[in-house]
Design a protein around this motif. Structure first.
Motif, PDB file in Angstrom:
ATOM      1  N   PHE A 197       0.845  -1.186   0.000  1.00 19.72           N
ATOM      2  CA  PHE A 197       0.000   0.000   0.000  1.00 19.72           C
ATOM      3  C   PHE A 197       0.880   1.236   0.000  1.00 19.72           C
ATOM      4  CE2 PHE A 197      -2.504  -3.362   1.820  1.00 19.72           C
ATOM      5  CZ  PHE A 197      -3.818  -3.118   1.438  1.00 19.72           C
ATOM      6  N   ASP A 198       0.402   2.300  -0.676  1.00 21.46           N
ATOM      7  CA  ASP A 198       1.142   3.551  -0.628  1.00 21.46           C
ATOM      8  C   ASP A 198       0.740   4.356   0.605  1.00 21.46           C
ATOM      9  OD1 ASP A 198      -1.266   4.889  -1.147  1.00 21.46           O
ATOM     10  OD2 ASP A 198      -0.838   5.154  -3.281  1.00 21.46           O
ATOM     11  N   ALA A 199       1.300   5.553   0.757  1.00 23.23           N
ATOM     12  CA  ALA A 199       1.060   6.358   1.954  1.00 23.23           C
ATOM     13  C   ALA A 199      -0.390   6.790   2.075  1.00 23.23           C
ATOM     14  CB  ALA A 199       1.975   7.585   1.939  1.00 23.23           C
ATOM     15  N   ASN A 200      -1.144   6.762   0.984  1.00 26.67           N
ATOM     16  CA  ASN A 200      -2.552   7.139   1.018  1.00 26.67           C
ATOM     17  C   ASN A 200      -3.474   5.944   1.224  1.00 26.67           C
ATOM     18  OD1 ASN A 200      -2.053   9.932   0.512  1.00 26.67           O
ATOM     19  ND2 ASN A 200      -1.724   9.455  -1.651  1.00 26.67           N
ATOM     20  N   GLY A 201      -2.877   4.765   1.414  1.00 24.84           N
ATOM     21  CA  GLY A 201      -3.678   3.570   1.627  1.00 24.84           C
ATOM     22  C   GLY A 201      -4.159   2.900   0.366  1.00 24.84           C
ATOM     23  N   ASN A 202      -3.634   3.304  -0.777  1.00 24.60           N
ATOM     24  CA  ASN A 202      -4.004   2.677  -2.044  1.00 24.60           C
ATOM     25  C   ASN A 202      -3.087   1.506  -2.348  1.00 24.60           C
ATOM     26  OD1 ASN A 202      -6.054   4.646  -2.659  1.00 24.60           O
ATOM     27  ND2 ASN A 202      -4.409   6.065  -3.197  1.00 24.60           N
ATOM     28  N   ILE A 203      -3.653   0.476  -2.943  1.00 22.33           N
ATOM     29  CA  ILE A 203      -2.862  -0.710  -3.268  1.00 22.33           C
ATOM     30  C   ILE A 203      -1.919  -0.407  -4.429  1.00 22.33           C
ATOM     31  CG2 ILE A 203      -2.961  -3.042  -4.209  1.00 22.33           C
ATOM     32  CD1 ILE A 203      -5.411  -3.549  -2.604  1.00 22.33           C
ATOM     33  N   VAL A 204      -0.653  -0.740  -4.233  1.00 20.94           N
ATOM     34  CA  VAL A 204       0.357  -0.547  -5.270  1.00 20.94           C
ATOM     35  C   VAL A 204       0.520  -1.828  -6.084  1.00 20.94           C
ATOM     36  CG1 VAL A 204       2.773   0.009  -5.737  1.00 20.94           C
ATOM     37  CG2 VAL A 204       1.565   1.170  -3.883  1.00 20.94           C
ATOM     38  N   GLU A 205       0.569  -2.964  -5.381  1.00 17.30           N
ATOM     39  CA  GLU A 205       0.843  -4.224  -6.084  1.00 17.30           C
ATOM     40  C   GLU A 205       0.366  -5.389  -5.243  1.00 17.30           C
ATOM     41  OE1 GLU A 205       4.604  -6.290  -8.479  1.00 17.30           O
ATOM     42  OE2 GLU A 205       4.981  -4.817  -6.901  1.00 17.30           O
ATOM     43  N   LEU A 223      10.363   5.501   4.906  1.00 21.12           N
ATOM     44  CA  LEU A 223      10.812   6.353   3.814  1.00 21.12           C
ATOM     45  C   LEU A 223      12.328   6.318   3.709  1.00 21.12           C
ATOM     46  CD1 LEU A 223       8.587   9.519   4.374  1.00 21.12           C
ATOM     47  CD2 LEU A 223       8.513   8.027   2.377  1.00 21.12           C
ATOM     48  N   GLY A 224      12.813   6.245   2.486  1.00 20.82           N
ATOM     49  CA  GLY A 224      14.247   6.378   2.281  1.00 20.82           C
ATOM     50  C   GLY A 224      14.679   7.813   2.545  1.00 20.82           C
ATOM     51  N   ARG A 225      15.961   8.005   2.660  1.00 18.05           N
ATOM     52  CA  ARG A 225      16.467   9.333   3.001  1.00 18.05           C
ATOM     53  C   ARG A 225      16.040  10.383   1.987  1.00 18.05           C
ATOM     54  NH1 ARG A 225      22.899  10.915   3.838  1.00 18.05           N
ATOM     55  NH2 ARG A 225      22.537  13.090   4.493  1.00 18.05           N
ATOM     56  N   TRP A 226      15.974   9.991   0.720  1.00 20.85           N
ATOM     57  CA  TRP A 226      15.659  10.955  -0.328  1.00 20.85           C
ATOM     58  C   TRP A 226      14.292  10.676  -0.962  1.00 20.85           C
ATOM     59  CZ3 TRP A 226      19.110  14.322   0.787  1.00 20.85           C
ATOM     60  CH2 TRP A 226      20.409  13.954   1.105  1.00 20.85           C
ATOM     61  N   SER A 227      13.438   9.937  -0.299  1.00 22.82           N
ATOM     62  CA  SER A 227      12.125   9.617  -0.860  1.00 22.82           C
ATOM     63  C   SER A 227      11.234  10.849  -0.878  1.00 22.82           C
ATOM     64  CB  SER A 227      11.449   8.513  -0.034  1.00 22.82           C
ATOM     65  OG  SER A 227      12.169   7.309  -0.121  1.00 22.82           O
ATOM     66  N   GLU A 228      10.472  10.987  -1.945  1.00 18.34           N
ATOM     67  CA  GLU A 228       9.554  12.116  -2.041  1.00 18.34           C
ATOM     68  C   GLU A 228       8.176  11.707  -2.561  1.00 18.34           C
ATOM     69  OE1 GLU A 228      10.688  11.238  -5.960  1.00 18.34           O
ATOM     70  OE2 GLU A 228      11.976  11.581  -4.226  1.00 18.34           O
ATOM     71  N   SER A 229       8.069  10.551  -3.224  1.00 13.60           N
ATOM     72  CA  SER A 229       6.806  10.144  -3.815  1.00 13.60           C
ATOM     73  C   SER A 229       5.882   9.524  -2.783  1.00 13.60           C
ATOM     74  CB  SER A 229       7.053   9.130  -4.942  1.00 13.60           C
ATOM     75  OG  SER A 229       5.830   8.625  -5.435  1.00 13.60           O
ATOM     76  N   LYS A 230       4.600   9.892  -2.839  1.00 17.47           N
ATOM     77  CA  LYS A 230       3.602   9.289  -1.965  1.00 17.47           C
ATOM     78  C   LYS A 230       2.979   8.052  -2.604  1.00 17.47           C
ATOM     79  CE  LYS A 230       2.284  13.338   0.741  1.00 17.47           C
ATOM     80  NZ  LYS A 230       1.154  14.188   1.218  1.00 17.47           N
ATOM     81  N   GLN A 231       3.414   7.718  -3.818  1.00 18.65           N
ATOM     82  CA  GLN A 231       2.886   6.542  -4.493  1.00 18.65           C
ATOM     83  C   GLN A 231       3.833   5.348  -4.378  1.00 18.65           C
ATOM     84  OE1 GLN A 231       2.047   7.882  -8.472  1.00 18.65           O
ATOM     85  NE2 GLN A 231       0.109   8.812  -7.872  1.00 18.65           N
ATOM     86  N   ARG A 232       4.898   5.505  -3.640  1.00 17.18           N
ATOM     87  CA  ARG A 232       5.817   4.388  -3.394  1.00 17.18           C
ATOM     88  C   ARG A 232       5.199   3.442  -2.364  1.00 17.18           C
ATOM     89  NH1 ARG A 232       7.864   4.871   1.551  1.00 17.18           N
ATOM     90  NH2 ARG A 232       9.629   3.497   1.221  1.00 17.18           N
ATOM     91  N   PRO A 233       5.599   2.156  -2.334  1.00 18.75           N
ATOM     92  CA  PRO A 233       5.094   1.254  -1.293  1.00 18.75           C
ATOM     93  C   PRO A 233       5.478   1.760   0.093  1.00 18.75           C
ATOM     94  CG  PRO A 233       6.108   0.008  -3.075  1.00 18.75           C
ATOM     95  CD  PRO A 233       6.446   1.455  -3.324  1.00 18.75           C
ATOM     96  N   ALA A 234       4.489   1.881   0.974  1.00 19.62           N
ATOM     97  CA  ALA A 234       4.725   2.351   2.337  1.00 19.62           C
ATOM     98  C   ALA A 234       4.464   1.264   3.372  1.00 19.62           C
ATOM     99  CB  ALA A 234       3.847   3.568   2.643  1.00 19.62           C
ATOM    100  N   VAL A 235       3.595   0.317   3.022  1.00 18.55           N
ATOM    101  CA  VAL A 235       3.250  -0.780   3.932  1.00 18.55           C
ATOM    102  C   VAL A 235       3.153  -2.069   3.134  1.00 18.55           C
ATOM    103  CG1 VAL A 235       1.473  -1.737   5.459  1.00 18.55           C
ATOM    104  CG2 VAL A 235       2.024   0.690   5.573  1.00 18.55           C
TER     105      VAL A 235
END
Length: 397
Positions: A214-222, A298-310
């Motif tokens: 899931f991404d940071a907004n709770g949407n399924i990424v994969e 989050l990685g040190r330089w992460s900025e996207s909210k569409q990356r896997p968060a959970v």
């Protein structure tokens, strides 16, 4: 008067490829070319848009990027724009590449065929047998090399009617080459990461471990194959849009709490990530599903909210893993074919008597095979043998 200007303009096009009186390329056009080059690694085929834009700007017949030039061992990989046929591509990959005079060009330089070879270019076998039949008269080439050993060839062609390439044309290609090189390096890095991702994803699938991210907004990424299988059964847990739904109200509240906690934990880039687990009851009466929720900081330089968060892992204790081949077991532990068959039957939970019956051998014969297996694997009990096989690399095969 206007007819005279039109005729003059046509003669200029035939001589230089673009109208001689045309203004220099606008910054907007160069910006579009560079943008297409850097977006190229995300396309399939890569750089298709960039090649088409360059072809349009240079009034070219073909623009070709050989990511991996053909050789005697491989047909190579080419991205080609322009009218061609599968037969023409095959003839180059299997034969004419060996006669191509544009080989190992100095990096950063752009050459026409006449500059590289001289007037005898038009008498060469490569021109007569390959280029002339497909209507190519003018050829421009440049090569790209990277420190990682990548060698790419960049080729642009024109017909006789289009006129030779001008100094401005060559200058444009020379301007684009360093950017194309950087983009190729980015593509190689992305390709490496994709190969690594595919390898690990395949391993997780073979271990029958379901996974959703899931991404940071709770949407399924994969979701992977095993997760889709478990959720499709709708036995206590299923997917509705981006929501994981659970039959039991209390278990559903527990899962939502875990997901909220994991999402909150993604902001901690220093820690190992929040990890929680729970079991899900299945109305069918089958063994409970195991769920593990892990935050992905989050990685040190992460900025996207569409990356896997959970990441949510699902395990079905009753899932049947693909049985390793007897040949793999035999090679790994140095067993005979009968010993490998017996070892696999024991890992399936069969007793020695049941395994002997399935193998159609006497119990004493099976016991003799088992003693030999113990000797070769270094274990002394059947439970130790099963544990050894289950914890070995067999599950990765």
């Amino acid at each position: 008067m206007s007819g005279t200007r039109t005729a003059a303009a046509k003669r200029a096009v035939l001589k230089t490829g673009r109208p001689r009186a045309a203004e220099p390329l606008k910054l907007e056009t160069i910006d579009q070319l560079l943008g297409a080059i850097y977006e190229g690694p995300t396309e399939s085929p890569p750089w298709q848009t960039a090649m088409l834009r360059i072809r349009e700007v240079l009034a070219a017949a073909h623009v070709t990027l050989m990511l991996r030039p053909p050789s005697s061992d491989s047909t190579g990989v080419m991205i080609n724009t322009g009218p061609t046929t599968a037969q023409n591509v095959e003839s180059y990959e299997t034969h004419f590449f060996a006669a191509d005079p544009f080989v190992r060009l100095a990096e950063g330089d752009v050459f026409s065929a006449e500059e590289l070879i001289g007037p005898q270019w038009l008498q060469s076998q490569y021109y007569h047998d390959f280029l002339e039949p497909i209507g190519v008269r003018h050829l421009l080439g440049a090569d790209i090399y990277t420190k990682d050993g990548i060698e790419c060839r960049f080729r642009i062609t024109r017909s006789a009617d289009a006129g030779p390439f001008s100094t401005d044309d060559k200058s444009l290609i020379k301007l684009l080459l360093p950017h194309l090189k950087r983009s190729i390096q980015l593509h190689a890095r992305l390709d490496f990461l994709e190969c690594e991702r595919s390898l690990f994803a395949g391993t997780v699938n073979r271990m029958l471990l379901g996974m959703l991210s899931f991404d940071a907004n709770g949407n399924i990424v994969e979701t992977n194959q095993e997760a889709r299988r478990i959720l499709a059964e709708k036995d206590g847990i299923w997917l509705s849009g981006n929501n994981l739904c659970i039959e039991s109200s209390q278990e559903s509240r527990d899962l939502q709490r875990m997901l909220r906690g994991a999402l909150a934990g993604t902001n901690d880039s220093e820690g190992p990530g929040v990890v929680e687990a729970m079991a899900v009851t299945r109305p069918s009466g089958r063994a409970k599903l195991g769920i593990l929720v892990r935050a992905i900081p989050l990685g040190r330089w992460s900025e996207s909210k569409q990356r896997p968060a959970v990441a949510v892992f699902l395990r079905d204790p009753e899932a049947n893993a693909a049985q390793p081949s007897q040949e793999l077991v035999r090679r790994l532990f140095g067993l005979t074919r009968m010993e490998a068959q017996l070892a696999l039957l024991l890992t399936e939970g069969l007793t020695l008597d049941e395994a002997a019956e399935k193998m159609n051998v006497r119990r004493n014969t099976a016991r003799t095979h088992l003693r030999s297996i113990f000797c070769k694997t270094g274990v002394t009990r059947q439970t130790m043998l099963v544990r050894l096989l289950l914890n070995s690399v067999l599950s990765l095969g």
